[in-house]
Write a protein that holds these residues in place. Structure first.
Motif, PDB file in Angstrom:
ATOM      1  N   LEU A 257      33.568  38.071  26.049  1.00  0.00           N
ATOM      2  CA  LEU A 257      34.882  38.419  25.496  1.00  0.00           C
ATOM      3  C   LEU A 257      35.433  39.673  26.155  1.00  0.00           C
ATOM      4  CD1 LEU A 257      37.112  37.876  23.462  1.00  0.00           C
ATOM      5  CD2 LEU A 257      35.802  39.184  21.776  1.00  0.00           C
ATOM      6  N   ALA A 258      34.580  40.682  26.357  1.00  0.00           N
ATOM      7  CA  ALA A 258      35.035  41.914  27.010  1.00  0.00           C
ATOM      8  C   ALA A 258      35.510  41.626  28.423  1.00  0.00           C
ATOM      9  CB  ALA A 258      33.904  42.939  27.022  1.00  0.00           C
ATOM     10  N   GLN A 259      34.784  40.771  29.154  1.00  0.00           N
ATOM     11  CA  GLN A 259      35.188  40.417  30.510  1.00  0.00           C
ATOM     12  C   GLN A 259      36.527  39.691  30.503  1.00  0.00           C
ATOM     13  OE1 GLN A 259      32.285  38.201  32.781  1.00  0.00           O
ATOM     14  NE2 GLN A 259      33.874  37.201  33.990  1.00  0.00           N
ATOM     15  N   ALA A 260      36.706  38.753  29.565  1.00  0.00           N
ATOM     16  CA  ALA A 260      37.954  37.989  29.493  1.00  0.00           C
ATOM     17  C   ALA A 260      39.141  38.902  29.178  1.00  0.00           C
ATOM     18  CB  ALA A 260      37.832  36.891  28.443  1.00  0.00           C
ATOM     19  N   VAL A 261      38.935  39.860  28.265  1.00  0.00           N
ATOM     20  CA  VAL A 261      40.016  40.780  27.906  1.00  0.00           C
ATOM     21  C   VAL A 261      40.391  41.666  29.086  1.00  0.00           C
ATOM     22  CG1 VAL A 261      40.599  42.765  26.462  1.00  0.00           C
ATOM     23  CG2 VAL A 261      39.512  40.772  25.438  1.00  0.00           C
ATOM     24  N   LEU A 262      39.383  42.212  29.790  1.00  0.00           N
ATOM     25  CA  LEU A 262      39.665  43.063  30.950  1.00  0.00           C
ATOM     26  C   LEU A 262      40.374  42.281  32.048  1.00  0.00           C
ATOM     27  CD1 LEU A 262      36.387  45.164  31.208  1.00  0.00           C
ATOM     28  CD2 LEU A 262      38.649  45.963  30.537  1.00  0.00           C
ATOM     29  N   GLU A 263      39.985  41.026  32.235  1.00  0.00           N
ATOM     30  CA  GLU A 263      40.645  40.205  33.250  1.00  0.00           C
ATOM     31  C   GLU A 263      42.088  39.901  32.847  1.00  0.00           C
ATOM     32  OE1 GLU A 263      39.452  36.556  36.218  1.00  0.00           O
ATOM     33  OE2 GLU A 263      38.186  37.049  34.515  1.00  0.00           O
ATOM     34  N   GLY A 264      42.334  39.727  31.556  1.00  0.00           N
ATOM     35  CA  GLY A 264      43.700  39.521  31.081  1.00  0.00           C
ATOM     36  C   GLY A 264      44.571  40.744  31.306  1.00  0.00           C
ATOM     37  N   VAL A 265      44.028  41.931  31.024  1.00  0.00           N
ATOM     38  CA  VAL A 265      44.774  43.175  31.269  1.00  0.00           C
ATOM     39  C   VAL A 265      45.057  43.333  32.759  1.00  0.00           C
ATOM     40  CG1 VAL A 265      44.660  45.694  31.121  1.00  0.00           C
ATOM     41  CG2 VAL A 265      43.883  44.305  29.199  1.00  0.00           C
ATOM     42  N   ALA A 266      44.055  43.040  33.606  1.00  0.00           N
ATOM     43  CA  ALA A 266      44.248  43.130  35.057  1.00  0.00           C
ATOM     44  C   ALA A 266      45.332  42.167  35.528  1.00  0.00           C
ATOM     45  CB  ALA A 266      42.932  42.848  35.782  1.00  0.00           C
ATOM     46  N   ALA A 267      45.364  40.956  34.948  1.00  0.00           N
ATOM     47  CA  ALA A 267      46.398  39.980  35.319  1.00  0.00           C
ATOM     48  C   ALA A 267      47.788  40.492  34.942  1.00  0.00           C
ATOM     49  CB  ALA A 267      46.122  38.642  34.630  1.00  0.00           C
ATOM     50  N   GLY A 268      47.905  41.113  33.775  1.00  0.00           N
ATOM     51  CA  GLY A 268      49.197  41.653  33.357  1.00  0.00           C
ATOM     52  C   GLY A 268      49.682  42.765  34.262  1.00  0.00           C
ATOM     53  N   THR A 269      48.780  43.657  34.669  1.00  0.00           N
ATOM     54  CA  THR A 269      49.177  44.738  35.574  1.00  0.00           C
ATOM     55  C   THR A 269      49.556  44.190  36.948  1.00  0.00           C
ATOM     56  OG1 THR A 269      46.871  45.078  36.262  1.00  0.00           O
ATOM     57  CG2 THR A 269      47.650  46.355  34.395  1.00  0.00           C
ATOM     58  N   PHE A 270      48.834  43.161  37.405  1.00  0.00           N
ATOM     59  CA  PHE A 270      49.144  42.551  38.701  1.00  0.00           C
ATOM     60  C   PHE A 270      50.522  41.892  38.671  1.00  0.00           C
ATOM     61  CE2 PHE A 270      48.929  39.337  42.006  1.00  0.00           C
ATOM     62  CZ  PHE A 270      48.332  40.015  43.048  1.00  0.00           C
ATOM     63  N   LEU A 271      50.841  41.201  37.578  1.00  0.00           N
ATOM     64  CA  LEU A 271      52.151  40.568  37.456  1.00  0.00           C
ATOM     65  C   LEU A 271      53.269  41.606  37.433  1.00  0.00           C
ATOM     66  CD1 LEU A 271      51.455  37.724  34.863  1.00  0.00           C
ATOM     67  CD2 LEU A 271      51.798  37.506  37.330  1.00  0.00           C
ATOM     68  N   TYR A 272      53.015  42.742  36.797  1.00  0.00           N
ATOM     69  CA  TYR A 272      54.030  43.805  36.756  1.00  0.00           C
ATOM     70  C   TYR A 272      54.378  44.263  38.173  1.00  0.00           C
ATOM     71  CZ  TYR A 272      56.320  48.217  35.638  1.00  0.00           C
ATOM     72  OH  TYR A 272      57.236  49.250  35.543  1.00  0.00           O
ATOM     73  N   VAL A 273      53.354  44.561  38.966  1.00  0.00           N
ATOM     74  CA  VAL A 273      53.601  45.033  40.328  1.00  0.00           C
ATOM     75  C   VAL A 273      54.248  43.933  41.169  1.00  0.00           C
ATOM     76  CG1 VAL A 273      52.497  45.925  42.411  1.00  0.00           C
ATOM     77  CG2 VAL A 273      51.695  46.662  40.176  1.00  0.00           C
ATOM     78  N   THR A 274      53.821  42.687  40.975  1.00  0.00           N
ATOM     79  CA  THR A 274      54.372  41.582  41.769  1.00  0.00           C
ATOM     80  C   THR A 274      55.858  41.392  41.516  1.00  0.00           C
ATOM     81  OG1 THR A 274      52.235  40.444  41.768  1.00  0.00           O
ATOM     82  CG2 THR A 274      54.177  39.118  42.257  1.00  0.00           C
ATOM     83  N   PHE A 275      56.250  41.381  40.234  1.00  0.00           N
ATOM     84  CA  PHE A 275      57.639  41.068  39.895  1.00  0.00           C
ATOM     85  C   PHE A 275      58.569  42.274  40.001  1.00  0.00           C
ATOM     86  CE2 PHE A 275      55.676  37.356  37.833  1.00  0.00           C
ATOM     87  CZ  PHE A 275      56.526  36.374  38.282  1.00  0.00           C
ATOM     88  N   LEU A 276      58.066  43.479  39.794  1.00  0.00           N
ATOM     89  CA  LEU A 276      58.950  44.649  39.789  1.00  0.00           C
ATOM     90  C   LEU A 276      58.898  45.463  41.069  1.00  0.00           C
ATOM     91  CD1 LEU A 276      58.773  43.961  36.652  1.00  0.00           C
ATOM     92  CD2 LEU A 276      59.328  46.355  36.304  1.00  0.00           C
TER      93      LEU A 276
END
Length: 310
Positions: A257-276
């Motif tokens: 669960l901890a790994q899945a949550v950290l990967e989700g946060v990393a995906a959100g930060t990556f999407l922010y940089v990609t789109f903005l």
């Protein structure tokens, strides 16, 4: 004795991940051909379209790989948690009915939290440096020397969002790389380890090449760019070593669960940089909009094709 071939294959995967990341990331840094500030005419247009293709690769990596894997991992862990609760409370029909009604998009929420976390950090940085808050998008100057200056800062000494976004990009990819290596290290057979490693290598080379190109185009010094690629290259082998260590022990249930949550946060930060940052930066220029669209779509399509095996 049957573990020795598997261990040898995983060590080979470790070196393959390390070497590929270093080579692909250092190519744009070591060759002056990729420095768009010194390019003119057709050379400049080719580099611009190459940047658009790398933007499509980032978009595909963010949506088809990082986000998809994060959603799958979070959903899997939540289902495990629900199954455990269900077995503990067997025979209670009201609990089953209640759990059926509580379908909430936890994965999307965690990814959004990663997005807003970086948004908050950037807003906090601008709040601490009020002079940078007045920046606004401007048209790209194709005939000038600063071809990639896509934001007007009023003064060249004012702070920019780019260093923070470059750092966020590296951190999010580092998290993702650790989890990729961890997944390879956890594979129980030679065939699955090789298959997963090849899938990771197929898209990792393009993504890291795009990172190196991005660092060069935003004017990062060659020494710092090389150190950034080196640190990024070490992440997947580090994750693979952690995976080897975990297979020898008895992992706790909360680690998934901890790994899945950290990967989700990393995906959100990556999407922010990609789109903005990445997509607006590459598409801001007025020249050849259809060619740019085609390059972005090509990069995305290639990553979507690789997702069939990744």
């Amino acid at each position: 004795m049957w573990m020795e071939p598997l261990l040898g294959v995983k060590i080979g995967c470790l070196f393959a991940l390390l070497v590929l990341t270093l080579v692909c990331g250092l190519i744009p840094i070591c060759f002056k051909w990729f420095q768009i500030d010194a390019a003119t005419g057709r050379h400049r247009r080719v580099l611009s379209l190459l940047g658009c293709a790398s933007a499509g690769v980032f978009l595909g990596a963010g949506l088809m790989h990082m986000t998809a894997e994060a959603l799958e991992g979070i959903d899997s862990e939540i289902q495990k948690f629900k199954m455990q609760n269900r077995t503990e409370k067997e025979g209670n029909a009201s609990d089953d009915a209640g759990s059926a009604q509580m379908e909430y998009p936890y994965g999307e929420l965690i990814i959004s939290l990663g997005f807003f976390f970086v948004f908050f950090l950037e807003s906090l940085a601008l709040q601490c440096c009020p002079g940078a808050a007045g920046e606004s998008p401007v048209q790209e100057e194709w005939s000038g020397t600063h071809v990639l200056e896509l934001h007007s800062h009023g003064s060249p000494h004012l702070p920019s969002k780019r260093p923070l976004r470059a750092l966020v990009l590296l951190l999010s990819l580092s998290f993702h790389s650790v989890f990729e290596g961890l997944a390879v290290g956890l594979q129980p057979t030679v065939a699955t380890a090789v298959q997963l490693c090849l899938a990771v290598l197929a898209h990792k080379g393009l993504v890291v090449f795009g990172v190196g190109l991005r660092l060069v185009q935003i004017g990062t010094g060659s020494r710092w760019a090389t150190l950034s690629i080196l640190s990024l290259a070490l992440m997947s082998p580090m994750g693979l070593v952690l995976g080897l260590a975990v297979t020898r022990g008895d992992p706790k249930g909360g680690q998934g669960l901890a790994q899945a949550v950290l990967e989700g946060v990393a995906a959100g930060t990556f999407l922010y940089v990609t789109f903005l940052e990445i997509l607006p930066r590459e598409l801001a220029g007025p020249e050849a909009p259809l060619a740019k669209w085609g390059c972005v779509a090509t990069g995305f399509a290639f990553m979507a094709f690789i997702a069939l095996w990744a």
